[in-house]
Design a protein around this motif. Structure first.
Motif, PDB file in Angstrom:
ATOM      1  N   GLU B  31      29.775   7.448 -16.115  1.00 28.79           N
ATOM      2  CA  GLU B  31      28.935   7.200 -17.279  1.00 28.79           C
ATOM      3  C   GLU B  31      28.979   5.726 -17.682  1.00 28.79           C
ATOM      4  OE1 GLU B  31      27.264   9.638 -19.028  1.00 28.79           O
ATOM      5  OE2 GLU B  31      27.946  11.261 -17.696  1.00 28.79           O
ATOM      6  N   TYR B  32      30.132   5.116 -17.498  1.00 27.86           N
ATOM      7  CA  TYR B  32      30.300   3.728 -17.956  1.00 27.86           C
ATOM      8  C   TYR B  32      30.004   2.716 -16.868  1.00 27.86           C
ATOM      9  CZ  TYR B  32      32.495   5.976 -21.891  1.00 27.86           C
ATOM     10  OH  TYR B  32      32.725   6.766 -22.971  1.00 27.86           O
ATOM     11  N   TRP B  33      30.563   3.014 -15.620  1.00 24.10           N
ATOM     12  CA  TRP B  33      30.543   1.957 -14.607  1.00 24.10           C
ATOM     13  C   TRP B  33      29.488   2.132 -13.520  1.00 24.10           C
ATOM     14  CZ3 TRP B  33      36.332   3.127 -14.597  1.00 24.10           C
ATOM     15  CH2 TRP B  33      36.952   2.440 -15.643  1.00 24.10           C
ATOM     16  N   SER B  34      28.906   3.324 -13.432  1.00 19.50           N
ATOM     17  CA  SER B  34      28.028   3.560 -12.298  1.00 19.50           C
ATOM     18  C   SER B  34      26.764   2.715 -12.408  1.00 19.50           C
ATOM     19  CB  SER B  34      27.650   5.026 -12.224  1.00 19.50           C
ATOM     20  OG  SER B  34      26.724   5.174 -11.178  1.00 19.50           O
ATOM     21  N   LEU B  35      26.276   2.241 -11.260  1.00 19.54           N
ATOM     22  CA  LEU B  35      25.056   1.461 -11.239  1.00 19.54           C
ATOM     23  C   LEU B  35      23.836   2.370 -11.253  1.00 19.54           C
ATOM     24  CD1 LEU B  35      26.221  -1.170  -8.610  1.00 19.54           C
ATOM     25  CD2 LEU B  35      26.256  -1.327 -11.113  1.00 19.54           C
ATOM     26  N   SER B  36      24.028   3.597 -10.673  1.00 19.73           N
ATOM     27  CA  SER B  36      22.893   4.524 -10.693  1.00 19.73           C
ATOM     28  C   SER B  36      22.993   5.351 -11.973  1.00 19.73           C
ATOM     29  CB  SER B  36      22.916   5.443  -9.477  1.00 19.73           C
ATOM     30  OG  SER B  36      23.748   6.555  -9.735  1.00 19.73           O
ATOM     31  N   ASP B  37      21.876   5.895 -12.414  1.00 20.89           N
ATOM     32  CA  ASP B  37      21.963   6.689 -13.634  1.00 20.89           C
ATOM     33  C   ASP B  37      22.056   8.176 -13.322  1.00 20.89           C
ATOM     34  OD1 ASP B  37      19.528   5.033 -13.114  1.00 20.89           O
ATOM     35  OD2 ASP B  37      18.592   6.909 -13.794  1.00 20.89           O
ATOM     36  N   ARG B  38      22.326   8.516 -12.039  1.00 18.43           N
ATOM     37  CA  ARG B  38      22.520   9.924 -11.718  1.00 18.43           C
ATOM     38  C   ARG B  38      23.958  10.318 -11.988  1.00 18.43           C
ATOM     39  NH1 ARG B  38      20.355  10.951  -5.863  1.00 18.43           N
ATOM     40  NH2 ARG B  38      21.489  12.895  -6.168  1.00 18.43           N
ATOM     41  N   ALA B  39      24.137  11.547 -12.410  1.00 15.56           N
ATOM     42  CA  ALA B  39      25.495  12.036 -12.664  1.00 15.56           C
ATOM     43  C   ALA B  39      26.218  12.187 -11.338  1.00 15.56           C
ATOM     44  CB  ALA B  39      25.449  13.361 -13.402  1.00 15.56           C
ATOM     45  N   PHE B  40      27.537  12.059 -11.366  1.00 17.41           N
ATOM     46  CA  PHE B  40      28.314  12.181 -10.133  1.00 17.41           C
ATOM     47  C   PHE B  40      28.269  13.618  -9.629  1.00 17.41           C
ATOM     48  CE2 PHE B  40      32.433  12.703  -7.901  1.00 17.41           C
ATOM     49  CZ  PHE B  40      32.151  11.864  -6.834  1.00 17.41           C
ATOM     50  N   MET B  41      28.465  14.544 -10.564  1.00 15.40           N
ATOM     51  CA  MET B  41      28.510  15.947 -10.170  1.00 15.40           C
ATOM     52  C   MET B  41      27.112  16.544 -10.060  1.00 15.40           C
ATOM     53  SD  MET B  41      31.682  18.044 -11.690  1.00 15.40           S
ATOM     54  CE  MET B  41      31.825  17.300 -13.284  1.00 15.40           C
ATOM     55  N   ASP B  42      26.262  15.833  -9.349  1.00 13.17           N
ATOM     56  CA  ASP B  42      24.914  16.285  -9.119  1.00 13.17           C
ATOM     57  C   ASP B  42      24.933  17.218  -7.906  1.00 13.17           C
ATOM     58  OD1 ASP B  42      21.857  15.395  -9.390  1.00 13.17           O
ATOM     59  OD2 ASP B  42      22.430  15.495  -7.265  1.00 13.17           O
ATOM     60  N   LEU B  43      24.147  18.281  -7.905  1.00 15.37           N
ATOM     61  CA  LEU B  43      24.212  19.266  -6.816  1.00 15.37           C
ATOM     62  C   LEU B  43      23.925  18.618  -5.460  1.00 15.37           C
ATOM     63  CD1 LEU B  43      24.594  22.190  -5.900  1.00 15.37           C
ATOM     64  CD2 LEU B  43      22.111  22.480  -6.136  1.00 15.37           C
ATOM     65  N   ASP B  44      22.845  17.823  -5.390  1.00 10.01           N
ATOM     66  CA  ASP B  44      22.504  17.176  -4.125  1.00 10.01           C
ATOM     67  C   ASP B  44      23.654  16.304  -3.636  1.00 10.01           C
ATOM     68  OD1 ASP B  44      20.126  18.366  -3.982  1.00 10.01           O
ATOM     69  OD2 ASP B  44      18.958  16.687  -4.806  1.00 10.01           O
ATOM     70  N   ASN B  45      24.236  15.635  -4.590  1.00 12.12           N
ATOM     71  CA  ASN B  45      25.335  14.734  -4.257  1.00 12.12           C
ATOM     72  C   ASN B  45      26.495  15.517  -3.635  1.00 12.12           C
ATOM     73  OD1 ASN B  45      26.298  12.171  -4.113  1.00 12.12           O
ATOM     74  ND2 ASN B  45      27.180  12.150  -6.177  1.00 12.12           N
ATOM     75  N   MET B  46      26.791  16.677  -4.217  1.00 15.03           N
ATOM     76  CA  MET B  46      27.906  17.492  -3.727  1.00 15.03           C
ATOM     77  C   MET B  46      27.601  18.082  -2.352  1.00 15.03           C
ATOM     78  SD  MET B  46      30.372  17.301  -5.883  1.00 15.03           S
ATOM     79  CE  MET B  46      29.951  15.655  -6.418  1.00 15.03           C
ATOM     80  N   LEU B  47      26.342  18.479  -2.134  1.00 12.56           N
ATOM     81  CA  LEU B  47      25.962  19.014  -0.832  1.00 12.56           C
ATOM     82  C   LEU B  47      26.049  17.923   0.237  1.00 12.56           C
ATOM     83  CD1 LEU B  47      22.907  21.218  -1.847  1.00 12.56           C
ATOM     84  CD2 LEU B  47      25.180  21.991  -1.173  1.00 12.56           C
ATOM     85  N   LEU B  48      25.620  16.736  -0.145  1.00  9.78           N
ATOM     86  CA  LEU B  48      25.697  15.601   0.764  1.00  9.78           C
ATOM     87  C   LEU B  48      27.151  15.312   1.118  1.00  9.78           C
ATOM     88  CD1 LEU B  48      24.120  13.348   2.154  1.00  9.78           C
ATOM     89  CD2 LEU B  48      24.474  11.939   0.127  1.00  9.78           C
ATOM     90  N   LEU B  49      27.997  15.460   0.107  1.00  2.00           N
ATOM     91  CA  LEU B  49      29.431  15.210   0.301  1.00  2.00           C
ATOM     92  C   LEU B  49      29.993  16.106   1.391  1.00  2.00           C
ATOM     93  CD1 LEU B  49      32.016  14.547  -2.343  1.00  2.00           C
ATOM     94  CD2 LEU B  49      32.371  16.605  -1.039  1.00  2.00           C
ATOM     95  N   LEU B  50      29.615  17.365   1.372  1.00  2.00           N
ATOM     96  CA  LEU B  50      30.117  18.293   2.397  1.00  2.00           C
ATOM     97  C   LEU B  50      29.666  17.852   3.786  1.00  2.00           C
ATOM     98  CD1 LEU B  50      29.825  21.976   1.178  1.00  2.00           C
ATOM     99  CD2 LEU B  50      31.787  20.869   2.243  1.00  2.00           C
TER     100      LEU B  50
END
Lengths: 502, 333
Positions: B31-50
């Protein structure tokens, strides 16, 4: 001699462990220039006494005097600083280092900037070695030495300090006769220098050859001291045994079945030679002898862990070759090994899996292990051997020694063996469980198993075995019938005394 | 007894607690440091992580088995690269060309066979010579990497087949093929280790080899099976990854063995064998990938990521040691 100041004196030492009074008011002294034997059966308290002396155990009561000055030992280093040196049966040497480095380990002579002063180190060591008349020098790598010479290195360590008393704990266990006589010369030398020597051994012959006095311990109690010149083997044996033969066992008629296992002239290099015996269904055959007599090695050979160099093995009159434990198991031989934790159990595994370990290959349900069948096998042996465990899920590492041993026995019973070999069945097991295991072994024989029990504890073989094979130095000395054996006869046989006076 | 249970829960659940901690931290820090405004715990993000975790993850599953068995395999990175080269190169062989898209399963087969054979070689050497697996696979790591360079020099091996890319990038509920393969592999091997005779014996051998031998278990064949398995899985990992990328660099897969071991150890498997689980390893793989992604999310560079992961690995093992102390009476060595 009695007017001399003792080099070392122990007074009324008491040491208890949970449930056992290991030392019960033991007094004992060594004069300078004396070789004093300390004798007693296994478990009589000899090693506990020596651990108290070395500061490994703190006694609850009693005092230790060195040259009549009272002292407290806090650990081996302190004992050494005070001039009490131990030469242990098990060697503790760094194999890759030189003789000199081993002798001065921890106190190497130094030069500036922490460098080792090799010249001083080697010259000091060679000076000591020349006293010992050994064939190696300060620079020899310890790993290249024979066991006897390694023992000499241990002894040389004792000579680096101004020793007042030196304790030899079964020093000849691994020595040849020639090596022994060198050792005895060294002891004579030490004696001439006025060092007090405590000599622990089971071997009567040695005791009578080199000691001046003999003290005997029995069941943690001091039984007295005798002048070696004024006593004999029988008297010492009597003092060591003392108790009347506790044969709480009535020798009922055995129902002997067929010969389950017969061994003819079995040898394995230097470990044991020309061993012959047979064991029938329905009886317990005991193997008794000192550590190193070759008993365990016979068991390992029968179980396929060693290859015999000569001799034949017959199972039910059929000659067999046993090349591996897999062979042995498939032919119906099972071994409950000497050290449960290292050789018998998978400590991290649960009780059930340990019991079914040798037969899990046959417990299949499709591609998977038939866990239901496993549980019922476990339940069966839990009830039969009254194993006390919270559940089959408990890791065996969390059970008591007695229950662990029952798991190992259960594991092999579940394989329905023809011959069950049990090596040191009650080592490290508390007194209560001991008799339970003894009764269990008797019951198994009664049920028709052929049982071989190997033990270093005389009461155990006397209590459990129907016949006893006494071994000494890899040889079978005699075979006794348990209903006729005497304790002296047994002690003499395993000490290498061959006369048939017993 | 009760204490033991609590200890077990702490030990087995620690990795999942750590994962939750990471998620929470990166969510808030993001929320403070990220350059993107997407949340970290975004579903797509988590699927990509796997999906991103899959190449190391598939290998880590095999590594778990080998380590439970009391061995280790350092050659998996080189096996991975070699299997990738065999797969892509084989597709340009003349007879394969003629097969059209049917060349794809055949190429996969070649790659998997390569991995299995390399594993077989490791296993047989460990069994028959009795040399420590660390040394054998250290030698194999160098040797197999040598084969990689012999194949095509410093040049990358390249072959792009769009059907293959489509298969590799196909997805079910947003999970792409590599992630699906990772999950399937973890599930199957978990069943093997917990339910089959081979799994049972592998644990027993790793925990106490002498007792296993005394129980009549044939140690060697179990070793070999597990080395074949990890070789196969290293190749499977290559298949899953290179089917999409279509290009193997001769330096690919370097340090994969160490990342895999890191994940396995974080997941609670003991280096000395006998103890560990596939589920723990799955957690370990996710935890590392989360850390990488998370630190990237808040703007840290790669070097920082490695430093943090290294520190955490040591901290975790220190914690484990403290938990496993047998109390004050333990021998001080």
């Amino acid at each position: 001699m009695s007017e001399q100041t003792p080099a070392l004196r122990l007074e009324d030492i008491v040491k208890t462990f949970p449930g056992v009074r290991a030392l019960d008011g033991v007094s004992f002294s060594v004069l300078p220039g004396e070789v004093h034997a300390l004798m007693g059966e296994n478990g009589a308290g000899k090693s506990t006494l020596m651990k108290v002396l070395g500061g490994i155990y703190q006694p609850e009561e009693g005092r230790i005097f060195i040259e009549e000055r009272e002292t407290v030992m806090h650990g081996p280093l302190e004992a050494k600083a005070k001039g009490v040196m131990f030469i242990h049966q098990e060697l503790s040497l760094a194999q890759e280092l030189s003789v000199a480095e081993n002798i001065y380990l921890g106190e190497l002579p130094r030069k500036a900037f922490g460098r080792v002063d090799w010249d001083t180190l080697y010259s000091r060591t060679d000076a000591i070695l020349s006293k010992l008349k050994v064939s190696f020098n300060a620079r020899t790598r310890v790993g290249d030495l024979s066991i006897a010479n390694q023992q000499m290195v241990e002894i040389a360590r004792a000579l680096t300090v101004d020793a007042k008393a030196v304790i030899f704990d079964e020093p000849t266990a691994s020595l040849t006769d020639a090596e022994k006589s060198v050792l005895f010369d060294v002891i004579e030398d030490l004696k001439a220098q006025g060092v007090g020597i405590i000599y622990i051994s089971h071997r009567m012959e040695e005791i009578f050859r080199i000691t001046d006095r003999i003290s005997v311990l029995r069941d943690g109690e001091y039984r007295g001291t005798l002048e070696t010149a004024e006593t004999n083997e029988d008297e010492i044996t009597q003092m060591m045994i003392g108790r009347s033969l506790d044969l709480s066992r009535n020798f009922e008629e055995l129902e002997l079945g067929k010969v389950a296992l017969r061994v003819e002239g079995l040898s394995c290099g230097k470990l044991f030679q020309n061993v012959s015996f047979e064991v029938r269904q329905g009886e317990v055959l005991g193997f008794y002898g000192l550590v190193g007599a070759g008993r365990t090695e016979i068991a390992e050979t029968l179980f396929g862990l060693r290859t015999p160099t000569a001799g034949r093995i017959f199972l039910k009159d059929e000659e067999v070759r046993i090349n591996s434990p897999i062979d042995a198991i498939s032919k119906g031989i099972s071994l409950v090994p000497e050290s449960r934790k290292e050789q018998g159990l998978v400590l991290g595994m649960n009780c059930r899996d340990n019991i079914t370990l040798p037969q899990v290959d046959d417990l299949k349900a499709g591609p998977f292990v038939a866990e239901g069948a496993e549980v019922s096998i476990y339940d069966q042996y839990r009830d039969r051997l009254s194993i006390k465990s919270p559940s089959w899920r408990t890791a065996v590492g969390n059970l008591s020694g007695g229950n662990q041993q029952k798991i190992v026995i259960g594991k092999w019973l579940s394989m329905r063996p023809e011959v069950l070999i049990v090596d040191e069945p009650t080592r490290g097991i508390d007194v209560g469980s001991k008799s339970e295991i003894h009764n269990l072994l008797r019951d198994l024989a009664k049920q028709g198993y052929a049982v071989i029990v190997i033990s270093s504890e005389m009461p155990e073989v006397l209590h459990v075995a129907d016949r006893i094979v006494a071994m000494y130095h890899g040889q079978v000395m005699r075979e006794f019938d348990a209903s006729e054996v005497t304790e002296d006869g047994l002690i003499q046989a395993i000490s290498g005394i061959t006369n048939d006076a017993a | 007894m009760k204490n033991d249970n609590i200890k077990n829960i702490i030990q087995n659940g620690a990795i999942w607690g750590f994962i939750l901690l990471e998620l929470a931290f990166f969510q808030i820090a993001g929320e403070y440091w990220s350059l993107s405004d997407r949340a970290f715990m975004d579903l797509d993000n988590m699927l990509l992580l796997l999906k991103q975790a899959a190449p190391i993850g598939i290998i880590a599953v095999g590594m778990t088995v080998v380590m439970i068995n009391g061995n280790i395999d350092l050659s998996v990175g080189a096996t991975y690269a070699l299997a990738g080269i065999v797969m892509l190169d084989s597709m340009s062989w003349p007879f394969m060309d003629a097969l059209g898209d049917w060349a794809i399963p055949l190429a996969w087969g070649f790659a998997l066979l390569t991995g299995a054979i390399l594993g077989l070689i490791n296993g047989m050497i460990v069994w028959k010579t009795g040399v420590d697996a660390f040394i054998v696979t250290l030698g194999a790591m160098l040797g197999y990497r040598g084969l990689v360079f012999m194949y095509n020099g410093e040049q990358p091996t390249f072959h792009l087949n769009w059907t293959m890319v489509d298969i590799a990038e196909a997805d079910v509920f947003g999970l792409e093929t590599p992630a699906l393969v990772f999950i399937a592999v973890a599930l199957i091997v978990w069943l093997v280790m917990t339910r089959t005779i081979h799994g049972r014996n592998a644990y027993a051998i790793g925990d106490n080899r002498e007792a296993a031998v005394n129980a009549g278990i044939r140690v060697g064949p179990h070793f070999v099976i597990n080395f074949v398995l990890i070789g196969f899985l290293a190749a499977l990992s290559a298949v899953a990854f290179y089917s999409a990328s279509g290009s193997v660099n001769p330096n690919d897969g370097m340090l994969f063995e160490l990342w895999a071991i890191t994940a396995v150890v974080l997941g609670g498997t003991k280096l000395s064998g006998g103890k560990g689980s596939i589920i723990g390893t799955f957690g370990g793989v996710i935890a590392i990938q989360l850390l990488r992604k998370g630190l990237g999310h808040i703007g840290a560079d790669t070097e920082t990521v490695n430093l943090v992961i290294g520190s955490i690995l040591i901290a975790v093992l220190f914690l484990d040691r403290q938990l496993n102390r047998k109390g004050a009476e333990e021998l001080k060595v």
